[in-house]
Design a protein around this motif. Structure first.
Motif, PDB file in Angstrom:
ATOM      1  N   ALA A  39       0.713  -1.192  -0.110  1.00 50.19           N
ATOM      2  CA  ALA A  39      -0.072   0.042  -0.010  1.00 50.19           C
ATOM      3  C   ALA A  39       0.918   1.346  -0.180  1.00 50.19           C
ATOM      4  O   ALA A  39       1.961   1.267   0.442  1.00 50.19           O
ATOM      5  CB  ALA A  39      -0.926  -0.020   1.132  1.00 50.19           C
ATOM      6  N   GLY A  40       0.292   2.485  -0.624  1.00 53.69           N
ATOM      7  CA  GLY A  40       1.109   3.605  -0.538  1.00 53.69           C
ATOM      8  C   GLY A  40       0.292   4.741  -0.823  1.00 53.69           C
ATOM      9  O   GLY A  40      -1.186   4.570  -0.942  1.00 53.69           O
ATOM     10  N   THR A  41       0.780   6.056  -0.672  1.00 54.79           N
ATOM     11  CA  THR A  41      -0.090   7.131  -0.793  1.00 54.79           C
ATOM     12  C   THR A  41       0.313   7.888  -2.139  1.00 54.79           C
ATOM     13  O   THR A  41      -0.264   8.954  -2.343  1.00 54.79           O
ATOM     14  CB  THR A  41      -0.101   8.273   0.436  1.00 54.79           C
ATOM     15  OG1 THR A  41       1.552   8.390   0.696  1.00 54.79           O
ATOM     16  CG2 THR A  41      -0.448   7.551   1.568  1.00 54.79           C
ATOM     17  N   THR A  42       1.199   7.353  -3.060  1.00 54.69           N
ATOM     18  CA  THR A  42       1.284   7.834  -4.052  1.00 54.69           C
ATOM     19  C   THR A  42       1.671   6.850  -5.347  1.00 54.69           C
ATOM     20  O   THR A  42       1.756   5.667  -5.048  1.00 54.69           O
ATOM     21  CB  THR A  42       2.735   8.773  -4.235  1.00 54.69           C
ATOM     22  OG1 THR A  42       3.882   7.886  -4.030  1.00 54.69           O
ATOM     23  CG2 THR A  42       2.904   9.749  -3.058  1.00 54.69           C
ATOM     24  N   ALA A  43       1.501   7.430  -6.496  1.00 52.31           N
ATOM     25  CA  ALA A  43       1.589   6.343  -7.641  1.00 52.31           C
ATOM     26  C   ALA A  43       3.107   5.968  -7.930  1.00 52.31           C
ATOM     27  O   ALA A  43       3.812   6.733  -7.356  1.00 52.31           O
ATOM     28  CB  ALA A  43       0.964   7.200  -8.784  1.00 52.31           C
ATOM     29  N   LEU A  44       3.248   4.798  -8.258  1.00 52.90           N
ATOM     30  CA  LEU A  44       4.659   4.417  -8.491  1.00 52.90           C
ATOM     31  C   LEU A  44       5.486   5.137  -9.375  1.00 52.90           C
ATOM     32  O   LEU A  44       4.713   5.961 -10.329  1.00 52.90           O
ATOM     33  CB  LEU A  44       4.401   2.846  -9.008  1.00 52.90           C
ATOM     34  CG  LEU A  44       3.964   1.786  -8.063  1.00 52.90           C
ATOM     35  CD1 LEU A  44       3.956   0.255  -9.024  1.00 52.90           C
ATOM     36  CD2 LEU A  44       4.809   1.688  -6.875  1.00 52.90           C
ATOM     37  N   ALA A  45       6.563   5.411  -9.558  1.00 57.48           N
ATOM     38  CA  ALA A  45       7.277   6.057 -10.453  1.00 57.48           C
ATOM     39  C   ALA A  45       7.175   6.013 -11.688  1.00 57.48           C
ATOM     40  O   ALA A  45       7.142   4.902 -12.246  1.00 57.48           O
ATOM     41  CB  ALA A  45       8.745   5.995  -9.989  1.00 57.48           C
ATOM     42  N   SER A  46       6.993   6.947 -12.488  1.00 52.95           N
ATOM     43  CA  SER A  46       6.518   6.952 -14.016  1.00 52.95           C
ATOM     44  C   SER A  46       5.465   6.085 -14.454  1.00 52.95           C
ATOM     45  O   SER A  46       5.296   5.690 -15.493  1.00 52.95           O
ATOM     46  CB  SER A  46       7.877   6.551 -14.744  1.00 52.95           C
ATOM     47  OG  SER A  46       8.986   7.337 -14.184  1.00 52.95           O
ATOM     48  N   ALA A  47       4.678   5.775 -13.475  1.00 48.61           N
ATOM     49  CA  ALA A  47       3.452   5.013 -13.890  1.00 48.61           C
ATOM     50  C   ALA A  47       2.524   5.846 -14.626  1.00 48.61           C
ATOM     51  O   ALA A  47       2.357   6.897 -14.618  1.00 48.61           O
ATOM     52  CB  ALA A  47       2.590   4.694 -12.534  1.00 48.61           C
ATOM     53  N   THR A  48       1.893   5.202 -15.774  1.00 46.85           N
ATOM     54  CA  THR A  48       1.080   5.799 -16.495  1.00 46.85           C
ATOM     55  C   THR A  48      -0.350   4.932 -16.641  1.00 46.85           C
ATOM     56  O   THR A  48      -0.354   3.899 -16.074  1.00 46.85           O
ATOM     57  CB  THR A  48       1.247   5.880 -18.021  1.00 46.85           C
ATOM     58  OG1 THR A  48       1.624   4.566 -18.579  1.00 46.85           O
ATOM     59  CG2 THR A  48       2.565   6.559 -18.284  1.00 46.85           C
ATOM     60  N   TYR A  49      -1.488   5.588 -17.040  1.00 43.96           N
ATOM     61  CA  TYR A  49      -2.721   4.950 -16.706  1.00 43.96           C
ATOM     62  C   TYR A  49      -3.489   5.305 -18.137  1.00 43.96           C
ATOM     63  O   TYR A  49      -3.996   6.234 -18.356  1.00 43.96           O
ATOM     64  CB  TYR A  49      -3.541   5.505 -15.474  1.00 43.96           C
ATOM     65  CG  TYR A  49      -3.102   5.240 -14.248  1.00 43.96           C
ATOM     66  CD1 TYR A  49      -3.354   4.146 -13.641  1.00 43.96           C
ATOM     67  CD2 TYR A  49      -2.047   6.295 -13.677  1.00 43.96           C
ATOM     68  CE1 TYR A  49      -2.815   3.847 -12.344  1.00 43.96           C
ATOM     69  CE2 TYR A  49      -1.455   5.831 -12.435  1.00 43.96           C
ATOM     70  CZ  TYR A  49      -1.832   4.811 -11.701  1.00 43.96           C
ATOM     71  OH  TYR A  49      -0.974   4.608 -10.716  1.00 43.96           O
ATOM     72  N   ALA A  50      -3.831   4.011 -18.746  1.00 48.35           N
ATOM     73  CA  ALA A  50      -4.543   4.312 -20.176  1.00 48.35           C
ATOM     74  C   ALA A  50      -5.948   4.263 -19.747  1.00 48.35           C
ATOM     75  O   ALA A  50      -6.408   3.301 -18.906  1.00 48.35           O
ATOM     76  CB  ALA A  50      -4.242   2.851 -20.986  1.00 48.35           C
ATOM     77  N   ALA A  51      -6.720   4.965 -20.207  1.00 48.93           N
ATOM     78  CA  ALA A  51      -8.077   5.121 -19.978  1.00 48.93           C
ATOM     79  C   ALA A  51      -8.920   3.731 -20.993  1.00 48.93           C
ATOM     80  O   ALA A  51      -8.156   3.278 -21.970  1.00 48.93           O
ATOM     81  CB  ALA A  51      -8.808   6.200 -20.903  1.00 48.93           C
ATOM     82  N   PRO A  52     -10.047   3.329 -20.278  1.00 47.89           N
ATOM     83  CA  PRO A  52     -10.642   2.002 -20.829  1.00 47.89           C
ATOM     84  C   PRO A  52     -11.193   2.488 -22.245  1.00 47.89           C
ATOM     85  O   PRO A  52     -11.487   3.789 -22.440  1.00 47.89           O
ATOM     86  CB  PRO A  52     -11.628   1.884 -19.776  1.00 47.89           C
ATOM     87  CG  PRO A  52     -11.976   3.174 -18.892  1.00 47.89           C
ATOM     88  CD  PRO A  52     -10.626   3.798 -18.964  1.00 47.89           C
ATOM     89  N   ASN A  53     -11.582   1.481 -22.770  1.00 45.64           N
ATOM     90  CA  ASN A  53     -12.321   1.877 -24.269  1.00 45.64           C
ATOM     91  C   ASN A  53     -13.856   2.249 -23.730  1.00 45.64           C
ATOM     92  O   ASN A  53     -14.257   2.204 -22.581  1.00 45.64           O
ATOM     93  CB  ASN A  53     -12.430   0.639 -24.998  1.00 45.64           C
ATOM     94  CG  ASN A  53     -13.222  -0.457 -24.399  1.00 45.64           C
ATOM     95  OD1 ASN A  53     -14.275  -0.443 -24.024  1.00 45.64           O
ATOM     96  ND2 ASN A  53     -12.376  -1.669 -24.373  1.00 45.64           N
ATOM     97  N   ALA A  54     -14.548   2.895 -24.851  1.00 43.64           N
ATOM     98  CA  ALA A  54     -15.843   3.146 -24.562  1.00 43.64           C
ATOM     99  C   ALA A  54     -16.895   2.222 -25.334  1.00 43.64           C
ATOM    100  O   ALA A  54     -17.949   2.501 -25.699  1.00 43.64           O
ATOM    101  CB  ALA A  54     -16.230   4.698 -24.923  1.00 43.64           C
ATOM    102  N   ASN A  55     -16.566   1.020 -25.595  1.00 39.67           N
ATOM    103  CA  ASN A  55     -17.539   0.116 -26.261  1.00 39.67           C
ATOM    104  C   ASN A  55     -18.478  -0.253 -25.492  1.00 39.67           C
ATOM    105  O   ASN A  55     -18.616  -0.301 -24.199  1.00 39.67           O
ATOM    106  CB  ASN A  55     -16.688  -1.425 -26.597  1.00 39.67           C
ATOM    107  CG  ASN A  55     -15.332  -1.088 -27.593  1.00 39.67           C
ATOM    108  OD1 ASN A  55     -15.566  -0.123 -28.489  1.00 39.67           O
ATOM    109  ND2 ASN A  55     -14.516  -1.765 -27.482  1.00 39.67           N
TER     110      ASN A  55
END
Length: 313
Positions: free
Chosen positions: A153-169
């Motif tokens: 567990a942590g209070t910040t995102a992992l270093a250099s983490a990116t988050y791709a948005a889900p599709n809208a199908n």
């Protein structure tokens, strides 16, 4: 700090290169889901020491492992990675068959809490099973079950983490998005009110001395079972149960041309089922439990128990 709201929670996953290790600078994929019960669970045992004051002297932590499930509404191209995980196969020319390949994932839950968010992470996760429920005039729903090696567990995102948005199908339903159902070996082909499918990988935890987390996760047999609820209109399906015939089952689900799935079970056994008149003003239904088994027929041989084809027109 704000209280966490379930409607603002993000669930994301990333494939692991090394099982049990979340990739550095992970490229997370945000997952579409309807609920989850994923947890990093402790195993404890109570001391059996005998005390003259009758008190319990200690509760000892003896193990930890990741377990739980994630619920979903089916939409095209949302679960393709997790389908590889549950089937133990790899997409090849848009076809996926069950096999023996291990696909491990890291999952992350992010709870929005104002200035400081909470991040719960689960590593070394294998997909232990999947269910799919198709009921007339309902959304197609399901869930995946997960077992994993460890968490943090942590209070910040992992270093250099990116988050791709889900599709809208679009979310798929069992009415306008259920393109076809074929049950071979039975004539006339039955008409059904519901169909469910369960995949179970029979994962087993592998604890070891000197490690509070699991040393590994073992793979068992991949078992495919299901249940269909057919309208009773002839003896054809009932006789197939009594005769223990081999039949095949395939269905296609999807909203748009080129964005559909066909699920094929080329050899199934109908286990049990009897039509019953439960009371007045009801349809007589024939509920049937079934199990799919390995099929080596065809040229080239099918060589699996189940296949999923994507990109179907």
């Amino acid at each position: 700090m704000a209280f966490a709201d379930s409607s603002s929670t993000r669930m994301a996953y990333v494939k692991e290169v090394t099982e049990g290790t979340t990739p550095a600078s992970p490229a997370w994929k945000t997952l579409r889901y309807t609920g989850e019960q994923l947890q990093y669970q402790k195993q404890t045992t109570t001391s059996n020491e005998i005390r003259p004051d009758r008190n319990v002297s200690d509760v000892i932590q003896v193990g930890r492992q990741v377990s739980g499930s994630i619920n979903f509404e089916l939409s095209y191209a949302t679960l393709d990675d997790l389908l590889e995980g549950v089937l133990g196969g790899t997409w090849a020319t848009n076809v996926l068959k069950n096999g023996v390949t291990r696909h491990a994932f890291s999952f992350e839950k992010t709870f929005e809490q104002g200035a400081t968010d909470s991040f719960l992470r689960y590593r070394g996760c294998l997909i232990g099973g999947m269910s799919l429920d198709i009921t007339a005039q309902q959304i197609v729903t399901g869930s995946v079950n997960i077992m994993g090696l460890g968490g943090s567990a942590g209070t910040t995102a992992l270093a250099s983490a990116t988050y791709a948005a889900p599709n809208a199908n679009p979310v798929l339903n069992a009415s306008s998005d259920f393109a076809s159902l074929a049950i071979g070996g039975v004539s006339p082909s039955p008409r059904i009110r519901s169909l469910s499918l369960q995949i179970e990988n029979n994962l087993r935890a592998q604890p070891e001395v000197g490690n509070i987390d699991l040393a590994g996760i073992g793979l068992g047999r991949c078992v495919f079972t299901g249940r269909m609820e057919a309208y009773f209109e002839s003896l054809a399906l009932y006789n197939a149960i009594l005769n223990h015939d081999d039949i095949d089952l395939a269905f296609t689900v999807g909203a748009d041309t080129g964005s559909k799935y066909t699920v094929t079970l080329p050899r199934i056994k109908l286990l049990n089922g009897d039509p019953m008149a439960g009371g007045n003003d009801q349809d007589v239904m024939l509920p049937i439990d079934f199990q799919a088994i390995y099929d080596a027929s065809g040229s080239p041989a099918f060589g699996a128990t189940m296949s999923v084809t994507r990109g179907v027109s």
